[in-house]
Design a protein around this motif. Structure first.
Motif, mmCIF file in Angstrom:
data_model
loop_
_atom_site.group_PDB
_atom_site.id
_atom_site.type_symbol
_atom_site.label_atom_id
_atom_site.label_comp_id
_atom_site.label_asym_id
_atom_site.label_seq_id
_atom_site.Cartn_x
_atom_site.Cartn_y
_atom_site.Cartn_z
ATOM 1 N N VAL A 107 0.833 -1.201 0.000
ATOM 2 C CA VAL A 107 0.000 0.000 0.000
ATOM 3 C C VAL A 107 0.867 1.250 0.000
ATOM 4 O O VAL A 107 0.623 2.206 -0.760
ATOM 5 N N LEU A 108 1.913 1.251 0.823
ATOM 6 C CA LEU A 108 2.761 2.440 0.965
ATOM 7 C C LEU A 108 3.615 2.711 -0.264
ATOM 8 O O LEU A 108 4.080 3.842 -0.454
ATOM 9 N N GLU A 109 3.822 1.696 -1.097
ATOM 10 C CA GLU A 109 4.549 1.927 -2.350
ATOM 11 C C GLU A 109 3.840 2.952 -3.231
ATOM 12 O O GLU A 109 4.467 3.632 -4.037
ATOM 13 N N LYS A 110 2.539 3.069 -3.047
ATOM 14 C CA LYS A 110 1.742 3.994 -3.854
ATOM 15 C C LYS A 110 1.451 5.292 -3.108
ATOM 16 O O LYS A 110 0.649 6.116 -3.580
ATOM 17 N N ASP A 111 2.081 5.485 -1.970
ATOM 18 C CA ASP A 111 1.816 6.662 -1.145
ATOM 19 C C ASP A 111 3.136 7.306 -0.731
ATOM 20 O O ASP A 111 3.909 6.715 0.034
ATOM 21 N N PRO A 112 3.432 8.509 -1.210
ATOM 22 C CA PRO A 112 4.709 9.154 -0.898
ATOM 23 C C PRO A 112 4.800 9.704 0.522
ATOM 24 O O PRO A 112 5.853 10.176 0.932
ATOM 25 N N ARG A 113 3.711 9.576 1.281
ATOM 26 C CA ARG A 113 3.705 10.175 2.613
ATOM 27 C C ARG A 113 4.440 9.358 3.658
ATOM 28 O O ARG A 113 4.838 9.890 4.701
ATOM 29 N N ALA A 114 4.619 8.055 3.423
ATOM 30 C CA ALA A 114 5.231 7.208 4.450
ATOM 31 C C ALA A 114 5.833 5.963 3.812
ATOM 32 O O ALA A 114 5.395 5.518 2.749
ATOM 33 N N GLY A 124 14.691 -10.376 1.964
ATOM 34 C CA GLY A 124 13.709 -10.187 0.908
ATOM 35 C C GLY A 124 12.811 -8.991 1.185
ATOM 36 O O GLY A 124 12.480 -8.226 0.267
ATOM 37 N N PHE A 125 12.415 -8.835 2.445
ATOM 38 C CA PHE A 125 11.592 -7.683 2.840
ATOM 39 C C PHE A 125 12.368 -6.385 2.654
ATOM 40 O O PHE A 125 11.838 -5.397 2.123
ATOM 41 N N VAL A 126 13.630 -6.373 3.074
ATOM 42 C CA VAL A 126 14.477 -5.185 2.944
ATOM 43 C C VAL A 126 14.596 -4.776 1.477
ATOM 44 O O VAL A 126 14.442 -3.596 1.121
ATOM 45 N N LYS A 127 14.874 -5.734 0.615
ATOM 46 C CA LYS A 127 15.048 -5.442 -0.813
ATOM 47 C C LYS A 127 13.733 -5.064 -1.481
ATOM 48 O O LYS A 127 13.681 -4.152 -2.315
ATOM 49 N N ARG A 128 12.670 -5.776 -1.130
ATOM 50 C CA ARG A 128 11.367 -5.554 -1.767
ATOM 51 C C ARG A 128 10.890 -4.116 -1.608
ATOM 52 O O ARG A 128 10.355 -3.508 -2.548
ATOM 53 N N PHE A 129 11.114 -3.548 -0.422
ATOM 54 C CA PHE A 129 10.595 -2.208 -0.160
ATOM 55 C C PHE A 129 11.687 -1.154 0.004
ATOM 56 O O PHE A 129 11.416 -0.037 0.441
ATOM 57 N N GLY A 130 12.919 -1.486 -0.357
ATOM 58 C CA GLY A 130 14.001 -0.508 -0.353
ATOM 59 C C GLY A 130 14.319 0.052 1.019
ATOM 60 O O GLY A 130 14.587 1.256 1.155
ATOM 61 N N LEU A 131 14.311 -0.805 2.043
ATOM 62 C CA LEU A 131 14.645 -0.335 3.392
ATOM 63 C C LEU A 131 16.110 0.077 3.466
ATOM 64 O O LEU A 131 16.955 -0.439 2.725
ATOM 65 N N GLU A 132 16.399 0.959 4.381
ATOM 66 C CA GLU A 132 17.773 1.427 4.545
ATOM 67 C C GLU A 132 18.650 0.405 5.249
ATOM 68 O O GLU A 132 19.835 0.277 4.949
ATOM 69 N N LYS A 133 18.066 -0.343 6.194
ATOM 70 C CA LYS A 133 18.902 -1.309 6.911
ATOM 71 C C LYS A 133 18.074 -2.271 7.746
ATOM 72 O O LYS A 133 16.911 -1.987 8.087
ATOM 73 N N ARG A 134 18.702 -3.374 8.102
ATOM 74 C CA ARG A 134 18.196 -4.264 9.140
ATOM 75 C C ARG A 134 18.934 -3.916 10.418
ATOM 76 O O ARG A 134 20.173 -4.008 10.480
#
Length: 312
Positions: free
Chosen positions: A20-27, A45-55
């Motif tokens: 959902v947040l991939e389509k929302d620039p607010r968060a 996989g979660f980190v890569k899928r959503f472009g997280l900065e770090k674990r």
């Protein structure tokens, strides 16, 4: 942009929320702390899928880098411990459903909020557009609520809390007592019914169902009509996240106050006790101080044993 930190990726919600947040620039999710049953491959996989900065290696590290924490552990007995690093830093924390599973934790969370902690929750069904639309309809048009009936499936507490929170949102009033009504079953599946007395002329019945998923269906009888609606579950995560984001941005929102969230937990605790006492009506005020409640570790064991990979 609101920076969200995920505490564990036990459930499917981080995946669904992230989508959902991939389509929302607010968060967006920016970091994750995970010490649970999912593998390092899934976390990566979660980190890569959503472009997280770090674990992050600690929750404290995660709390330092984000604006709000999202607790996604399927072991509700750990929710408060997971939330404390955010609370100590004066940062908001959202606790996914079920908020907590026993009266002692209800009291602890209530005291934290009394002292200024910002704790949000819990069920997305509470914010479903069908429920919001009904609540927003003028009383002069739809009438005063007398009776509410709601259904849920899968399991008693982890999913049952959804329908109880939905009922609480519709009733808009704290419950007085709960009574176990009975059980039906076929083909290895069973359904149980519980009666809620709100003490103000409004009552409700919620049905749990163990063995398969069931839709969230609500029937509301008022002084003028009867309304029936099925919750569109494809929209409930968007609805919940919209409210959280509005809260974080200081805009008008519908995030429920903590007493309402805890009332839903207490309803289910009282229903559980009533069942053990052969249908005796149990006042929420009479739940024993050290009632064992719902066992989060036991649910974790079952959930993790049955879980399939979803993050890689």
């Amino acid at each position: 942009m609101i920076r969200i930190g995920a505490v564990t990726i036990d459930t499917s919600h981080p995946l669904a929320f992230g989508g959902v947040l991939e389509k929302d620039p607010r968060a967006k999710y920016v970091g994750v702390y995970h010490d649970s049953f999912r593998s390092d491959d899934e976390v990566e996989g979660f980190v890569k899928r959503f472009g997280l900065e770090k674990r992050c290696q600690t929750i404290e590290e995660l709390a330092d880098m984000c604006d709000i924490g999202f607790i996604h552990s399927c072991n509700w007995d750990k929710h408060l411990a997971y939330a404390m690093p955010f609370v100590k830093r004066g940062k908001p924390v959202f606790i996914d459903k079920p908020l907590v599973g026993n009266l002692e934790d209800c009291r602890k969370i209530s005291e934290l909020v009394r002292k200024g902690a910002v704790i949000l929750g819990a069920s997305s069904v509470r914010y479903a557009e069908e429920i919001v639309k009904f609540i927003d309809t003028p009383v002069a048009e739809r009438g005063e609520i007398i009776s509410i009936f709601g259904t849920s499936g899968v399991d008693e507490f982890n999913y049952g809390i959804h329908v109880v929170e939905g009922i609480g949102a519709l009733a808009g009033h704290a419950a007085k007592s709960v009574q176990f009504l009975g059980r039906g079953g076929k083909s290895g599946m069973n359904s149980e019914s519980f009666y809620i007395d709100f003490g103000n002329g409004t009552n409700a019945v919620y049905n749990t169902f163990m063995g398969c998923w069931q839709p969230f269906v609500f029937t509301v009888m008022t002084t003028k009509t009867t309304c029936n609606f099925v919750i569109d579950t494809s929209k409930i995560y968007r609805a919940l996240l919209d409210e959280i984001i509005c809260f974080m941005e200081g805009k008008p929102n519908r995030m429920a106050a903590m007493p309402a969230l805890l009332d839903s937990v207490k309803i289910m605790l009282a229903g559980r006790i009533s069942r053990a006492q052969n249908g005796l009506a149990i006042n929420l005020s009479d739940i024993p101080d050290h009632d064992e409640g719902y066992d989060g570790q036991a649910f974790f064991n079952e959930y993790s044993a049955a879980a399939k990979k979803m993050y890689c």
